[in-house]
Enzyme design. Structure first.
Site, PDB file in Angstrom:
ATOM      1  N   SER A  23       0.822  -1.217   0.000  1.00 21.69           N
ATOM      2  CA  SER A  23       0.000   0.000   0.000  1.00 21.69           C
ATOM      3  C   SER A  23       0.852   1.261   0.000  1.00 21.69           C
ATOM      4  CB  SER A  23      -0.931  -0.003   1.211  1.00 21.69           C
ATOM      5  OG  SER A  23      -0.188  -0.114   2.413  1.00 21.69           O
ATOM      6  N   HIS A 156     -40.331  23.899 -10.543  1.00 25.01           N
ATOM      7  CA  HIS A 156     -40.552  22.986 -11.686  1.00 25.01           C
ATOM      8  C   HIS A 156     -39.833  23.486 -12.941  1.00 25.01           C
ATOM      9  CE1 HIS A 156     -43.945  21.343  -9.266  1.00 25.01           C
ATOM     10  NE2 HIS A 156     -44.132  22.618  -8.987  1.00 25.01           N
ATOM     11  N   SER A 277     -14.633  24.348 -28.433  1.00 19.47           N
ATOM     12  CA  SER A 277     -14.819  23.041 -29.055  1.00 19.47           C
ATOM     13  C   SER A 277     -13.763  22.878 -30.130  1.00 19.47           C
ATOM     14  CB  SER A 277     -16.218  22.980 -29.675  1.00 19.47           C
ATOM     15  OG  SER A 277     -16.240  22.042 -30.724  1.00 19.47           O
ATOM     16  N   LYS A 283     -18.392  27.695 -30.195  1.00 16.49           N
ATOM     17  CA  LYS A 283     -18.704  27.180 -28.866  1.00 16.49           C
ATOM     18  C   LYS A 283     -17.850  27.768 -27.740  1.00 16.49           C
ATOM     19  CE  LYS A 283     -21.008  23.990 -27.784  1.00 16.49           C
ATOM     20  NZ  LYS A 283     -21.032  22.560 -28.073  1.00 16.49           N
ATOM     21  N   ASN A 285     -17.824  26.414 -23.847  1.00 18.54           N
ATOM     22  CA  ASN A 285     -18.462  25.379 -23.030  1.00 18.54           C
ATOM     23  C   ASN A 285     -18.193  25.539 -21.534  1.00 18.54           C
ATOM     24  OD1 ASN A 285     -19.453  24.107 -25.335  1.00 18.54           O
ATOM     25  ND2 ASN A 285     -17.569  22.920 -25.588  1.00 18.54           N
ATOM     26  N   TYR A 317      -9.235  -5.827  13.133  1.00 22.18           N
ATOM     27  CA  TYR A 317      -8.645  -5.426  11.855  1.00 22.18           C
ATOM     28  C   TYR A 317      -8.711  -6.557  10.827  1.00 22.18           C
ATOM     29  CZ  TYR A 317      -5.348  -3.915   8.291  1.00 22.18           C
ATOM     30  OH  TYR A 317      -4.790  -3.569   7.089  1.00 22.18           O
ATOM     31  N   LYS A 325      -8.237   3.796   2.122  1.00 24.42           N
ATOM     32  CA  LYS A 325      -7.477   5.025   1.902  1.00 24.42           C
ATOM     33  C   LYS A 325      -7.665   5.685   0.550  1.00 24.42           C
ATOM     34  CE  LYS A 325      -4.064   3.058   4.753  1.00 24.42           C
ATOM     35  NZ  LYS A 325      -5.091   2.046   4.886  1.00 24.42           N
TER      36      LYS A 325
HETATM   37  N1  ARG Z   1      -1.118  -1.076   5.258  1.00 21.45           N
HETATM   38  C1  ARG Z   1      -2.026  -1.530   6.255  1.00 21.45           C
HETATM   39  C2  ARG Z   1      -3.378  -0.830   6.090  1.00 21.45           C
HETATM   40  O1  ARG Z   1      -3.423   0.163   5.473  1.00 21.45           O
HETATM   41  C3  ARG Z   1      -1.493  -1.253   7.624  1.00 21.45           C
HETATM   42  C4  ARG Z   1      -2.007  -2.149   8.674  1.00 21.45           C
HETATM   43  C5  ARG Z   1      -1.489  -3.517   8.452  1.00 21.45           C
HETATM   44  N2  ARG Z   1      -1.874  -4.385   9.504  1.00 21.45           N
HETATM   45  C6  ARG Z   1      -1.764  -5.729   9.417  1.00 21.45           C
HETATM   46  N3  ARG Z   1      -2.139  -6.417  10.411  1.00 21.45           N
HETATM   47  N4  ARG Z   1      -1.310  -6.293   8.332  1.00 21.45           N
HETATM   48  O2  ARG Z   1      -4.391  -1.307   6.544  1.00 21.45           O
END
Ligand code: ARG
Length: 459
Positions: A23, A156, A277, A283, A285, A317, A325
């Site tokens: 991530s 309306h 355009s 035009k 726009n 979790y 995110k």
């Molecule tokens: N990158 C993870 C998230 O955004 C962080 C938390 C990870 N926790 C875990 N137990 N793997 O959720």
């Protein structure tokens, strides 16, 4: 390379699985919050004698260095790292050695990520509220210049009663003010610290969660550790508020698009906030307004995505939650852009007061006032309503407007009509007499502007 969490396994993950799991490409934007949170954590560990003061100093100093290097560009995110939390810890340990490994005592990535998002989003709320305030202030400014500009008010999408353009714009200022208020409310609920909830059950260390919370500017702490790490209500709530805000901007966009059409011609957008355009040379726009209207769907989608992600999750979790995110970041980015563009577009548009007036002069939008005239002379409203309707029908047949019928023509319907009726049904009178609080009279619009300005000054 083996993962920092290797142990149970050798920590070697298939490249595909590793990429899928990662991530860092999107949570890297929380680096500042992650590092500040870690500094507070190190300070708390020392305050509670879980690590020594010297160790905390080393950790904090190392973290400061990382923050500085990320800000300056001397250090860049390593895409090989799983997430921002792992990245910071890894760099820290590389830089200061084994002490770095003490930072994650009495903490888990589960409470860490929950902390980072809350800190990140409360700042986002502050930025969004500032941009909403700026747009409201533009609306007050333009409304002030057009508090006496007559236009048709619609129901309306049919011409209904005369209003002023200032009155119309202030309606949107009221909506945005509620949006800002909702966001403040959301921030208040969001501003509780989850750090110290640890993985899910709290910790055996003698920690001080409130010390850490206070250091990071929170108003309190999440009081159930399972809830603290599982709760993403604040993301859903924020996106709900942002969805409502976008709904307002989208309705406003729709009007801007209508008003700038040849059919209405109530406004002309500045060349700097419209586009041409590629094929039709004539035009111009309203792309900005159309995009705001379009992006509304995107923000609704962000909200729906998260609600759907969360709906089946058992406590506590689950990795699904990593999907929180991108949507919430996207919603914030989108709203910020839209608010800023909207303010620019409204500030620079030209208001065609002549066309507004012309439109107000047709459509019999003073027919209610004609009925009210008879009521004031003693006729019951329903009877007056009927006569006013008949006079409108007569005008349609004679292809004229109410102001053009003669007194004789009026008196054929009721003896109560006198010469004073013409003054009473003049558009300026219709607007000027709507003095009820919140109404369209100049004084009332002035009062609205004054009140809204007072509210935004408190923001
Ligand atoms: N990158 C993870 C998230 O955004 C962080 C938390 C990870 N926790 C875990 N137990 N793997 O959720």
């Amino acid at each position: 390379m083996a993962k920092m969490w290797s142990g149970r396994t050798d920590g070697v993950v298939d490249k595909l699985a590793d990429d899928f799991n990662s991530s860092i490409s999107f949570d890297c934007r929380m680096y500042r919050q992650d590092i500040t949170g870690s500094m507070a954590h190190a300070a708390m560990l020392a305050a509670k004698n879980i690590i020594t003061e010297a160790e905390a100093e080393e950790l904090i100093c190392g973290l400061e260095g990382i923050l500085g290097d990320l800000e300056s560009g001397a250090l860049t995110f390593d895409p090989e790292c799983e997430d921002i939390h792992m990245f910071v810890e890894q760099v820290l340990t590389q830089r200061i050695g084994d002490v770095g490994k003490k930072l994650h005592t009495a903490r888990s990535r589960n409470d860490q990520v929950a902390l980072d998002i809350r800190m990140y989003l409360r700042d986002e709320i502050d930025s969004i509220r500032a941009l909403a305030k700026a747009l409201i202030s533009v609306l007050c400014e333009v409304s002030e210049s057009h508090k006496a500009t007559i236009m048709p008010g619609y129901t309306h999408l049919q011409r209904a009663q005369p209003i002023t353009f200032g009155h119309h714009l202030m309606a949107y200022a009221m909506m945005l003010l509620r949006d800002a208020d909702r966001l403040a409310d959301c921030r208040r609920r969001m501003n509780l610290s989850p750090i110290g909830c640890c993985a899910l059950a709290g910790t055996t260390y003698d920690t001080d969660r409130r010390f850490e919370a206070e250091k990071l500017g929170f108003d309190g702490i999440c009081l159930n550790s399972l809830d603290g790490v599982s709760d993403r209500d604040f993301c859903a709530e924020l996106m709900s508020d942002l969805s409502i805000l976008m709904m307002h901007l989208s309705r406003f966009s729709e009007e801007v698009i209508l008003w700038s059409s040849w059919e209405f011609k109530f406004i002309e957008l500045s060349d700097t906030f419209s586009t041409g355009s590629s094929i039709m040379p004539q035009k111009k726009n309203p792309d900005m307004a159309e995009l705001v209207r379009g992006k509304t769907g995107r923000v609704y989608g962000d909200l729906m995505g998260l609600l759907t992600t969360l709906k089946g999750l058992p406590l506590a979790y689950n990795k699904d939650m990593q999907e929180d995110k991108e949507g919430v970041f996207d919603a914030c980015d989108t709203v910020k852009m839209c608010l800023e563009v909207f303010a620019g577009m409204i500030k620079t548009m030209t208001v065609r007061t002549d066309n507004m007036k012309k439109a107000a002069q047709t459509g019999f939008i003073n027919a209610t006032d004609l009925a009210d005239y008879l009521v004031k002379k003693g006729m019951p409203f329903r009877a007056a309503y009927k006569i006013s309707g008949k006079l409108v029908a007569e005008c349609i047949e004679k292809k004229c407007v109410l102001e053009e019928l003669s007194l004789e023509e009026y008196r054929a319907h009721s003896e109560l009509f006198g010469e004073d009726l013409y003054g009473e049904i003049a558009l300026e009178t219709c607007v000027g007499k709507r003095i009820s609080e919140g109404g369209t009279s100049v004084e009332s619009v002035e009062a609205q502007i004054k009140w809204v300005k007072e509210q935004i000054n408190k923001m």
